[in-house]
Design an enzyme around this catalytic site. Structure first.
Site, PDB file in Angstrom:
ATOM      1  N   LYS A   1      -8.789  13.583   4.918  1.00 13.62           N
ATOM      2  CA  LYS A   1      -7.919  12.408   4.843  1.00 13.62           C
ATOM      3  C   LYS A   1      -6.921  12.544   5.987  1.00 13.62           C
ATOM      4  O   LYS A   1      -6.860  13.588   6.623  1.00 13.62           O
ATOM      5  CB  LYS A   1      -7.186  12.357   3.508  1.00 13.62           C
ATOM      6  CG  LYS A   1      -6.501  13.683   3.135  1.00 13.62           C
ATOM      7  CD  LYS A   1      -5.781  13.627   1.798  1.00 13.62           C
ATOM      8  CE  LYS A   1      -6.668  13.752   0.585  1.00 13.62           C
ATOM      9  NZ  LYS A   1      -6.794  12.546  -0.216  1.00 13.62           N
ATOM     10  N   ARG A   2      -6.102  11.507   6.230  1.00 14.30           N
ATOM     11  CA  ARG A   2      -5.090  11.654   7.266  1.00 14.30           C
ATOM     12  C   ARG A   2      -4.162  12.831   6.953  1.00 14.30           C
ATOM     13  O   ARG A   2      -3.954  13.176   5.782  1.00 14.30           O
ATOM     14  CB  ARG A   2      -4.267  10.367   7.384  1.00 14.30           C
ATOM     15  CG  ARG A   2      -4.974   9.281   8.159  1.00 14.30           C
ATOM     16  CD  ARG A   2      -5.345   9.719   9.553  1.00 14.30           C
ATOM     17  NE  ARG A   2      -4.196   9.779  10.417  1.00 14.30           N
ATOM     18  CZ  ARG A   2      -3.881   8.856  11.315  1.00 14.30           C
ATOM     19  NH1 ARG A   2      -4.649   7.786  11.475  1.00 14.30           N
ATOM     20  NH2 ARG A   2      -2.810   8.995  12.064  1.00 14.30           N
TER      21      ARG A   2
ATOM     22  N   LYS B   1       0.539  14.332   1.522  1.00 15.14           N
ATOM     23  CA  LYS B   1      -0.819  14.625   1.049  1.00 15.14           C
ATOM     24  C   LYS B   1      -1.033  16.134   0.840  1.00 15.14           C
ATOM     25  O   LYS B   1      -2.013  16.561   0.263  1.00 15.14           O
ATOM     26  CB  LYS B   1      -1.845  14.066   2.025  1.00 15.14           C
ATOM     27  CG  LYS B   1      -1.852  12.533   2.100  1.00 15.14           C
ATOM     28  CD  LYS B   1      -2.850  12.032   3.134  1.00 15.14           C
ATOM     29  CE  LYS B   1      -2.763  10.526   3.372  1.00 15.14           C
ATOM     30  NZ  LYS B   1      -3.403   9.723   2.303  1.00 15.14           N
TER      31      LYS B   1
ATOM     32  N   LYS C   1     -14.876   8.157  -3.344  1.00 21.50           N
ATOM     33  CA  LYS C   1     -16.119   8.458  -2.608  1.00 21.50           C
ATOM     34  C   LYS C   1     -16.679   9.804  -3.057  1.00 21.50           C
ATOM     35  O   LYS C   1     -17.888   9.961  -3.261  1.00 21.50           O
ATOM     36  CB  LYS C   1     -15.850   8.455  -1.097  1.00 21.50           C
ATOM     37  CG  LYS C   1     -15.456   7.076  -0.572  1.00 21.50           C
ATOM     38  CD  LYS C   1     -14.827   7.111   0.821  1.00 21.50           C
ATOM     39  CE  LYS C   1     -14.094   5.790   1.082  1.00 21.50           C
ATOM     40  NZ  LYS C   1     -13.219   5.837   2.277  1.00 21.50           N
TER      41      LYS C   1
ATOM     42  N   THR D   1      -8.678   6.458  -1.790  1.00 18.41           N
ATOM     43  CA  THR D   1     -10.029   5.903  -1.936  1.00 18.41           C
ATOM     44  C   THR D   1     -11.074   6.974  -1.637  1.00 18.41           C
ATOM     45  O   THR D   1     -12.191   6.915  -2.123  1.00 18.41           O
ATOM     46  CB  THR D   1     -10.249   4.690  -1.008  1.00 18.41           C
ATOM     47  OG1 THR D   1      -9.715   5.005   0.289  1.00 18.41           O
ATOM     48  CG2 THR D   1      -9.557   3.459  -1.545  1.00 18.41           C
TER      49      THR D   1
ATOM     50  N   HIS E   1       0.801  -1.229   0.000  1.00 15.13           N
ATOM     51  CA  HIS E   1       0.000   0.000   0.000  1.00 15.13           C
ATOM     52  C   HIS E   1       0.831   1.275   0.000  1.00 15.13           C
ATOM     53  O   HIS E   1       0.268   2.361   0.168  1.00 15.13           O
ATOM     54  CB  HIS E   1      -0.918   0.046   1.222  1.00 15.13           C
ATOM     55  CG  HIS E   1      -1.952  -1.025   1.253  1.00 15.13           C
ATOM     56  ND1 HIS E   1      -3.232  -0.857   0.761  1.00 15.13           N
ATOM     57  CD2 HIS E   1      -1.897  -2.296   1.701  1.00 15.13           C
ATOM     58  CE1 HIS E   1      -3.918  -1.975   0.924  1.00 15.13           C
ATOM     59  NE2 HIS E   1      -3.128  -2.870   1.502  1.00 15.13           N
TER      60      HIS E   1
END
Ligand code: 26Q
Length: 784
Positions: A519-520, A525, A631, A627, A332
């Protein structure tokens, strides 16, 4: 189950368990009584599914995390009982949303854990025999609140609400032995209710307990703590989920957790096998496929070999062969610091016998490599045992049949770069399985309004065959349909506004465009890049350079690992920006910055349907898949993102004209990396960049004298001992990002044109159903 039966079961439960009635029950009592009533209803199907699956090849999903979210509404929905339950509540004057006070089962950090939950849902919906094995953490992912702009953590005692959706299976408890300790692993089984009633699968979560219980000898000697010592030490193993996403130092307790649930699960599988096949293990790998969710459960490889050798008298070679045929491994991440390595001393101290098996695996691998003609230098550079470290990913690739990435771009990077040495030796072992999400929770349940419109247009059936959404395409030029979509979006935004008002105390209106990044929190990110873009837009607006800009709400939700200082600094910075922008009379009617507290699965169910813009802005090459991006897409948001992870496939499906893609691509990042000099080449030459970044250090904001903002500044401009300046390329992507974001914000003013883009995203989201993903695993990896 009809309404009267349901109601009478609920009333019985309330009376026997709480001596109360439906009119007087508290939300928790109602939650438990309704859940247990539904459990009795699905029980026959659950047992039936298990019996049916017992006679055929099946798969197990081993994962240290299952981020299930709230079970109540989802389980009723999948069991076909949601509407009946709603009616019962309404008829008794009860508020159905009062059960939202029941905590989520947050037994996961983020993407990897939520993916496991989506896979279980998909397998059950399609009657695929897949069961999960994990840990029943007493405390899930910490709860987050924001105080004075800083993240604060508190314990998530989700079990204090009772665990109505589990069945304790004492009969299947097993013993797990460490060098210094032996504990009981007690299974709790959760039903995974397949939508439409085809099957109910099982998630088996292990809880650690003492085998000795209370020590009366110590108690009699007045050694009270010692009397409970074994209990405390045993239960510590399944006490708490490690709150790290994508990185972690090798901690002793974490290794104990991994071995604990893996050993219990492998023992469970072997016991089940022996029940039907006795001591002949020739059918084992024909009956079972086991998927390893990242390297966290990789100790399963030596553990199965250990049991087969020492329990069943097999040779190493026979045992290794069975293990290799049974296991597959999913990767991952490509980030070096996230690849698990354990120190040999730690391993030896905790599970010495397993370490001996790993030595055998390592020796076996070296022999095989030598036979293939690899030179010694190469062989040593790929060893499982390397210096004083054990490389779990290396063992995972060597000890399994297949290794897969989670999006096409990610798999390509594994093959051509990160795991290229391995790919060259075993090209046939590598596969891609692009991630997906369950359309039940992420559309049917969280967006009934949009679901109804979809069903009206294309009929039902999309819930389990998401490609049917293609049928929506033909309405894209029907203005009245796009209007209805826009109205539904507005309704979902209003619902979010109400929720935000209640939980964050902030006023917001649905006329703003909702730009959401949840998100985290992680540097790669790039929430900090998003924050910088807001400051740039703020300055532009103050300078009168953004006439008639569509008012915009910049919404964030994110948890930072408690020990991740920079991530916490970014949260504080965003909250400081919020304070400035939301209170400045020049901007407060045009811009709102909101950092929602305690982002989790349930919050996601409210945020995703309300988004216009989906922020997916990772440095190209670093987000394995994502992911959340799927969504948002499924709920009709357009993606503002880099060409990374599954964004690549989202663009491919929905069309370039329906997304906002910007920034350096993987190849470009690789190209600029060697000569990247953000300080001289960007910071000093670009006034916009300089002005924005200087807000970290020029007194615009206050970090409460923690030095956090100064450190963020340094990480970008000067680098640190362990990395070059701006190693996630925020400055390189800055202008392209802000310009693209503003283009999207201005495009939104034409609501019909923007609505069409959203509509095309929904219509093309079929590929991103986890039903598709799980079917591919089932066919191409598990050979079910
Ligand atoms: C490791 C050792 C010790 C403690 C914690 C960990 C740990 C825990 C969680 C390491 C990594 C994780 C989680 C990783 C993760 O969530 N990765 C994400 O997986 C998603 C599903 O495939 C992808 O969509 C995301 O791109 C990826 O970041």
């Amino acid at each position: 189950m009809d309404k009267n039966t349901f109601l009478s079961k609920i009333s019985d439960n309330l009376m026997t368990d709480y001596r109360t009635t439906i009119k007087e029950a508290t939300p928790r009592q109602l939650h438990n009584a309704v859940s247990r009533a539904a459990m009795t209803d699905i029980m026959p199907l659950w047992n039936d599914s298990e019996k049916r699956h017992n006679s055929r090849r099946r798969a197990y999903y081993l994962s240290a995390e299952f981020l299930m979210g709230r079970a109540f509404y989802n389980n009723l929905y999948c069991a076909g009982l949601l509407d009946t339950a709603k009616e019962i509540f309404a008829e008794n004057g009860l508020d159905f949303t009062c059960l939202e006070e029941i905590e989520d089962a947050a037994l996961g950090n983020g993407g990897l854990g939520r993916l496991a939950a989506c896979f279980l849902d998909s397998a059950a919906a399609h009657d695929i025999p897949l069961n999960g094995y994990g840990i029943r953490y007493r405390y899930g992912l910490f709860k987050q609140s924001i105080g004075n702009g800083f993240q604060q953590e508190s314990a998530d005692a989700w079990l204090d609400y009772g665990d109505a959706w589990s069945v304790r299976a004492d009969n299947d408890a097993v013993l797990v032995e460490f060098a210094d300790q032996a504990v009981a692993a007690v299974p709790y089984d959760m039903p995974i209710i397949g939508f439409g009633g085809k099957a109910v699968n099982t998630l088996r979560l292990w809880q650690a307990e003492s085998t000795k219980g209370f020590d009366f000898g110590a108690f009699d000697n007045q050694e009270y703590l010692k009397a409970s010592e074994d209990t405390i030490l045993a239960e510590a193993i399944s006490d708490v989920l490690y709150p790290n996403d994508n990185t972690e130092k090798g901690r002793r307790l974490r290794l104990k957790q991994q071995y604990f649930f893996v050993s219990a699960s492998i023992q469970d599988i072997v016991r089940r096998y022996k029940k039907s096949h006795g001591d002949d293990f020739s059918e084992f790998s024909k009956l079972y496929a086991v998927q390893l969710n990242d390297t966290h459960p990789t100790v399963a490889i030596p553990e199965l070999i250990r049991i087969l050798m020492f329990g069943e008298g097999m040779s190493f070679n026979e045992a290794f062969d069975i293990a290799q045929k049974t296991f597959n491994y999913t990767n991952h991440t490509v980030m070096g610091e996230a690849l698990e390595k354990w120190s040999i001393d730690l391993f030896k101290g905790v599970i010495p016998t397993v370490y001996e098996i790993i030595k055998l695996i390592d020796r076996h691998m070296k022999k095989e490599f030598a036979a293939k003609g690899l030179d010694e230098g190469k062989i040593n550079s790929m060893s499982i045992i390397d210096g004083n470290l054990i490389h779990m990913a290396r063992m995972a690739i060597f000890g399994t049949s297949h290794t897969n990435g989670v999006a096409q771009l990610h798999t390509d990077i594994l093959k051509n770069d990160v795991l290229n040495d391995w790919y060259k030796i075993y090209p046939e072992r590598f596969q891609n399985k692009t991630n997906g999400i369950t359309p039940r929770r992420w559309l049917g349940l969280c967006n009934p309004e949009l679901s109804a419109l979809i069903t009206e247009k294309i009929g039902s059936g999309w819930e389990t065959e998401l490609d049917k959404l293609q049928g929506l395409k033909k309405y894209v030029d029907d203005g009245s349909v796009i209007d209805r979509f826009n109205n539904i979006k507005k309704e979902k935004k209003q619902q979010l506004c109400d929720y935000i008002k209640e939980h964050e105390g902030i006023d917001l209106t649905p006329d703003f465009i909702f730009d959401i990044q949840c998100k985290r929190l992680h540097e790669y990110k790039r929430q900090l890049l998003n924050a910088f873009s807001i400051m740039d837009i703020y300055f532009k607006m103050k300078d009168g350079k953004l006439p008639d800009m569509q008012p915009t709400a910049f919404i964030f939700g994110a948890k930072a690992a408690p020990a991740y200082r920079r991530a916490k600094g970014i949260i504080k910075y965003i909250n400081e920006i919020a304070k400035l922008v939301n209170n400045d009379p020049d901007t407060k009617d045009k811009m709102k910055v909101i950092f929602v507290q305690n982002y989790n699965v349930s919050y996601a169910e409210k945020l995703m349907p309300a988004a216009d813009l989906s922020e997916q802005i990772s440095t190209a090459g670093l987000e394995a898949s994502g992911t959340g991006n799927m969504k948002f897409m499924l709920n009709g948001a357009v993606t503002l993102g880099t060409y990374d992870g599954a964004n690549v496939e989202i663009v491919e499906e929905a069309g370039w004209e329906n997304e906002y893609i910007f920034g350096a691509r993987v190849e470009e990042i690789e190209q600029i990396r060697p000569r990247y000099n953000p300080k001289e080449k960007i910071y000093y030459t670009n006034e916009r960049v300089k002005r924005v970044i200087n807000t970290l250090v020029d007194g615009t904001f206050n970090d409460g004298d923690t030095g956090m903002f100064g450190e963020l500044y340094n990480s970008l401009i000067n680098g640190a001992s362990w990395h070059k300046p701006d190693n996630y390329f925020l400055l390189a992507d800055f202008e392209g990002y802000v310009d693209t974001k503003l283009r999207a914000i201005y495009d939104y003013k034409n609501r019909n044109v923007f609505g069409k883009k959203c509509w095309m995203n929904i219509a093309n989201a079929g590929k991103f159903s986890s039903d598709r993903t799980v079917k591919q695993y089932a066919e191409e990896l598990w050979k079910l």
